[in-house]
Scaffold this motif. Sequence first.
Motif, short mmCIF file in Angstrom:
data_model
loop_
_atom_site.label_atom_id
_atom_site.label_comp_id
_atom_site.label_asym_id
_atom_site.label_seq_id
_atom_site.Cartn_x
_atom_site.Cartn_y
_atom_site.Cartn_z
N HIS A 166 -2.24 5.77 2.23
CA HIS A 166 -3.47 5.24 2.87
C HIS A 166 -2.93 4.41 3.80
CE1 HIS A 166 -4.47 4.36 -2.47
NE2 HIS A 166 -4.78 5.55 -1.56
N MET B 155 0.70 -1.08 -0.16
CA MET B 155 -0.13 0.16 -0.17
C MET B 155 0.42 0.88 0.31
SD MET B 155 -3.13 -0.90 2.87
CE MET B 155 -4.18 -0.11 1.70
N GLU B 156 0.50 2.47 -0.39
CA GLU B 156 1.16 3.54 -0.91
C GLU B 156 0.97 4.50 0.71
OE1 GLU B 156 2.61 4.96 -3.00
OE2 GLU B 156 1.73 3.22 -4.94
N LEU C 5 -10.80 0.93 1.09
CA LEU C 5 -10.37 1.71 1.96
C LEU C 5 -11.52 2.47 2.16
CD1 LEU C 5 -7.53 1.93 3.81
CD2 LEU C 5 -6.85 3.59 1.93
N HIS C 6 -12.06 3.31 1.85
CA HIS C 6 -12.73 4.27 2.18
C HIS C 6 -14.44 3.30 2.62
CE1 HIS C 6 -16.06 7.89 1.70
NE2 HIS C 6 -17.06 6.68 1.05
N ASP D 82 -11.04 -3.37 -5.42
CA ASP D 82 -10.26 -1.70 -6.27
C ASP D 82 -10.45 -1.90 -4.28
OD1 ASP D 82 -10.71 0.98 -5.99
OD2 ASP D 82 -12.98 1.19 -6.82
N ARG D 83 -9.13 -1.83 -4.30
CA ARG D 83 -8.54 -1.10 -2.88
C ARG D 83 -9.20 0.62 -2.64
NH1 ARG D 83 -2.71 -4.68 -3.18
NH2 ARG D 83 -4.19 -6.47 -3.33
N ASP D 84 -9.05 0.98 -3.20
CA ASP D 84 -9.69 2.40 -3.33
C ASP D 84 -10.60 2.80 -2.12
OD1 ASP D 84 -6.81 3.53 -3.47
OD2 ASP D 84 -7.33 4.69 -5.82
N GLN D 85 -12.10 1.81 -3.21
CA GLN D 85 -12.74 1.80 -3.05
C GLN D 85 -13.15 1.28 -1.60
OE1 GLN D 85 -15.66 3.52 -3.26
NE2 GLN D 85 -17.50 2.39 -1.88
#
Length: 882
Positions: free
Chosen positions: A226, A222-223, A258-259, A253-256
């Motif tokens: 994040h 992960m960045e 995480l949200h 969808d890892r960004d979603q």
Amino acid sequence: MSDSHDSLTPDRRLAPSAAIKPALPRRVSMTHLVHRRRLHLRLSEGTTVDHDPRGKVVVVSGPAGAGKTSLLADWGAALDREHAWIDIVESDNNSIVLCQSLHQAMTSAPDVTIDLPPPRPSTTASNYIGQLCSAIAATECSLLLVLDDVHHLHDGLAVAALDQLLAQMPPNLSIVLAARYEPPLTLHTLALEGRLTRLEAADLAFDFHETRALVEQYDLDMEPEHLALIEQTTQGWGALIRLAAQYIAEREDRDQALHEFTHTPRPVSDFLVGEVLAALSDRLQIFLMSTAVVDSFHTELADTLVDGYDAGAQLDRLLKQNFPLIHRHDADHATWYSYHPLLREHLRAEMNRVDKSKYLHLQLRAAAWYESHHLDLAAFDHVLDAADGQTEEFLERRGLGIILDGRGQELIGRLERIPAEVAESTVVRLLHAAAALAGRESAAAEVYLEFAEQAAIIGPTQRVLLIALQLETARTLDDSAYRTLSGRLAHALPTGHPDIDAYSRFQLAATLAYEGSFAEAQSEFRRAIAAAQLRGRSLLIVDALGNLSITAGLDGDLDAMGAHATTGLDYADAHHLAQAPELAFIAAGSILATYLRGQEIPAETAAILGHFGDTNSPAAEWPYGVHALIVFELHRFDTAGEDRRIHAVRLRDAAMDASGSRAWKTFTLALLPLVVNVFLDIGELDWAKKLVDSVIAQHGPSGGTHLARACIHLAAGQLPQARTALLAAHTANATSLAHPIYQAVVEARLELATGNANQAMSALTAALAMAEPGATIRPFLGYATTLRPAIDNFSGHFGDLEDFAQHLRGHLATSESAPTLLTPSEQKILRQLASGDTTDAIAAELFVSVNTVKTHLRGIYRKFDVNTRRAAVRVGRRHGLV
């Protein structure tokens, strides 16, 4: 149950029964642990065997899933000392059963022989504990005992048996107790004896690097941003970090993902309900859901939200159970509590689901409490969450106050959430204009004000605010319309709305000061302060006190200037505003009062000045205004010693910026003679001339410009021109910032230069008479070598001013000996040098040859030990020769 949650640790096996006590917890997979070296060091230091007569104890306490068991298992696996592990379970709530568990664990440790029979049902627990401690001491081996889940221990006799073990344990035994909350043991005695180490929830929280190591176990790369979000959302809670990693790893969808995780998804809710909330009573759970509607609370607010629940008692219960409460202390030493972000999100959602009407009612109750305590932005958040149509009414009542509190941009950000019909209302447009002016965006403010003025219906109170905003905009842009607006505003006040009256009074006062109506301005500043105090608008009060201080000085009352500055400093300190840019004028008033008296600035002023710091930034980037910077640099120049030329350059640049602006021209004109005298002190006549010319070009001639010109002509040896300028200054009758004292001092210096002793004596006496009440000695300091001999010569003739004259004489001492006496011809040449004329012009003026002028110049350079005209003029001025 220990910290290891079923779904969190892969390959976990069932815990052994209470009858078999393992050396390490077999329910923890040793291949899925994060090595936490910083905590291992704390544990090792807390269990090190030393020369104390009793062993050491470490208590590790934190909520479920904090990582207690995993930490101890990882640490224990690496130890090279004998150790035993006991999982405390419900059946251990019997003193004899607990003693049997201790016996089983200690006698099962490898390579350790404890010669002691197991306790029987008839054995007394206290006798057995004493025998066990003696047997362990006899082994002379270093032993470690870990007791996990000690919070399960509640039986009084069992707790007493463990307490006895801690009190009597030999020095070769160390004990680690792990629990969700501290058991009811006499731990304070261990702490007083220096044998206790505590690792609490804050210590157990995973840091960024540990969070990354744990997440990487789930094949997630992960960045950093994040990972930082996971760390922030979970607050380092180990179980939640694992849940986050699992949740994200299972989705494409890892960004979603995480949200979604930041809004407490089902796995997190299940964990919180099962491991954190399930053990609480229904009464406590209602308390939690009700207080979760606010981001943070203290007991008074909690009592307001949950009638009849005795918030203090509920909080005590939660704290005793080590519930994950975050607490902080505010500036008034009140304790504010908040819940873990994910837990708070879950509790809010649950309250909204169970009883939506009550949830909305609590939002309004919270809003009313915050508003009653002048926490308007927090109140507005709850008004928005309640969504019951009160938004516009609240904004009209409190919106301007939020901007006056310096939080305009935060308010504008929240306005994006309001309904469209409210966003287009007159009050919202006025608030946009006010926020734009607070952010120095006058052009944007004009646009919003044009829309507001076109409103079909505008109430009388809103009309006053509109005029006040228009007045500030016009004055800032130097639009002549401010004169008309000022009159309209004066006739429209007051409105009865504290914030609008405070802001409007302030703008009216600032305009009066801008125009030079100082007495009326001071009266309006006082009215603005009184109105601002009704709702505690501390930033506006500080700003008004600073402006009041400066305005009093511009009116010639240096005592009032210093007194108002002192009041402002005390107020700012009491309200914790040491970093506010609005303190600039308070600092400026304090500095000017002491600067003109030749005194050191107060320590609190020095601290504020240090906060503002030196700067080479453009004038537009100074948050406190160019006039305050000029005052700061006057003081810095005065105290800089050999480095003062740096501050002279900054003073020159700031003064030129002020001269080219219409902003508070009366302050610019008042400061002009003070700045010019600094330039003359370092021989920079050109700087002084250019500054005065710039001020006159922008503002026209005034008492301040005439006085500054008189100082320049006197320094240049142009005595007739100096007399003419001084007469003009007298005619203007300016009183700002000790100008009359400066005029009298310049007149005395002029009469001394022309040999008029009686007139010099009269002017000097007048200067002393005006300076003596406030001990204003600054106007005299630039002429030390001329005025000190004069005071000596006139000594005994000053009457009641004799003591002050001798006091002043002490400040006029010069450490530098006078140079060799110049010839009359050299003195004439030196005075011509000060005028800036060329060699040819000087020769023509004195009717001598150019070679004669050059010969005299060489003589002056030799006697003054200099090699430039500017340096010669500087030495001549320092010794009163020009």
